[in-house]
Design a protein around this motif. Structure first.
Motif, PDB file in Angstrom:
ATOM      1  N   LEU A 163      40.123  29.727  20.509  1.00 10.40           N
ATOM      2  CA  LEU A 163      39.975  28.542  21.342  1.00 10.40           C
ATOM      3  C   LEU A 163      41.322  27.865  21.582  1.00 10.40           C
ATOM      4  N   ASN A 164      42.259  28.023  20.662  1.00  9.13           N
ATOM      5  CA  ASN A 164      43.599  27.475  20.891  1.00  9.13           C
ATOM      6  C   ASN A 164      44.266  28.158  22.083  1.00  9.13           C
ATOM      7  N   ASP A 165      44.058  29.467  22.243  1.00  8.05           N
ATOM      8  CA  ASP A 165      44.570  30.177  23.425  1.00  8.05           C
ATOM      9  C   ASP A 165      43.930  29.633  24.697  1.00  8.05           C
ATOM     10  N   VAL A 166      42.629  29.361  24.631  1.00  3.90           N
ATOM     11  CA  VAL A 166      41.920  28.808  25.790  1.00  3.90           C
ATOM     12  C   VAL A 166      42.541  27.461  26.166  1.00  3.90           C
ATOM     13  N   LYS A 167      42.787  26.617  25.161  1.00  2.00           N
ATOM     14  CA  LYS A 167      43.371  25.289  25.424  1.00  2.00           C
ATOM     15  C   LYS A 167      44.730  25.415  26.110  1.00  2.00           C
ATOM     16  N   LYS A 168      45.554  26.335  25.648  1.00  2.39           N
ATOM     17  CA  LYS A 168      46.868  26.542  26.270  1.00  2.39           C
ATOM     18  C   LYS A 168      46.708  26.938  27.736  1.00  2.39           C
ATOM     19  N   GLU A 169      45.774  27.846  28.007  1.00  2.00           N
ATOM     20  CA  GLU A 169      45.560  28.292  29.387  1.00  2.00           C
ATOM     21  C   GLU A 169      45.030  27.163  30.258  1.00  2.00           C
ATOM     22  N   LEU A 170      44.151  26.344  29.716  1.00  3.86           N
ATOM     23  CA  LEU A 170      43.613  25.224  30.487  1.00  3.86           C
ATOM     24  C   LEU A 170      44.724  24.270  30.904  1.00  3.86           C
ATOM     25  N   LEU A 171      45.658  24.017  30.004  1.00  4.02           N
ATOM     26  CA  LEU A 171      46.773  23.128  30.338  1.00  4.02           C
ATOM     27  C   LEU A 171      47.652  23.734  31.432  1.00  4.02           C
ATOM     28  N   ILE A 172      47.809  25.054  31.416  1.00  2.00           N
ATOM     29  CA  ILE A 172      48.568  25.739  32.468  1.00  2.00           C
ATOM     30  C   ILE A 172      47.804  25.679  33.791  1.00  2.00           C
ATOM     31  N   MET A 173      46.481  25.844  33.715  1.00  3.79           N
ATOM     32  CA  MET A 173      45.638  25.873  34.921  1.00  3.79           C
ATOM     33  C   MET A 173      45.729  24.596  35.735  1.00  3.79           C
TER      34      MET A 173
END
Length: 150
Positions: free
Chosen positions: A9-19
């Protein structure tokens, strides 16, 4: 994002911030906001309880077999148009930024949550680590439809 593969989920959070900085093209199945809200809703239900559970026998047998398979292989495929059974339909459509906010808040709440987790509607009782891995795979499967404009 056809080849996206999150490990946590930490990877997901990083991607969401990039998105937040991308021009996102709506997906074929659902608008991106709905995907993000659905994923957030699923995470929230692990803490508050799912509106409908499959019968106990399903959760203790078939559900356990399926989640063990998913966890072992590290990915899952499911019906990307299936709403959470018994959940209120997501009436509001929002912006991508609003959807990202919903999912980030749900992930943060789950990661900070220290109470007893509710049984999954199909898979039954899951540990926090199993839920984390399941949510990561669930989001990854939904994000397989998201494409960014070049």
């Amino acid at each position: 994002m056809n080849n996206v593969q999150f490990k946590s989920l930490n990877d997901v959070k990083k991607e969401l911030l990039i998105m937040e900085g991308y021009d996102v093209i709506p997906t074929k199945q659902w608008p991106l906001y709905e995907i993000l809200a659905h994923c957030a809703q699923t995470i929230e239900y692990s803490m508050t309880g799912y509106p409908q559970l499959k019968p106990r026998i399903v959760r203790k047998t078939i559900g356990r077999i399926v989640i063990r398979k998913f966890l072992k292989q590290g990915h899952m495929k499911h019906d990307l148009t299936a709403h959470v059974p018994g959940a209120a339909k997501l009436e509001k459509q929002g912006t991508v930024k609003e959807g990202i906010g919903l999912l980030l808040r749900a992930i943060d709440a789950f990661q900070a949550y220290e109470g007893k987790l509710a049984p999954h509607l199909i898979f039954g009782d899951l540990s926090k680590e199993e839920y984390d891995r399941y949510f990561t795979m669930h989001i990854t499967d939904h994000f397989s439809e998201v494409q960014f404009a070049s």
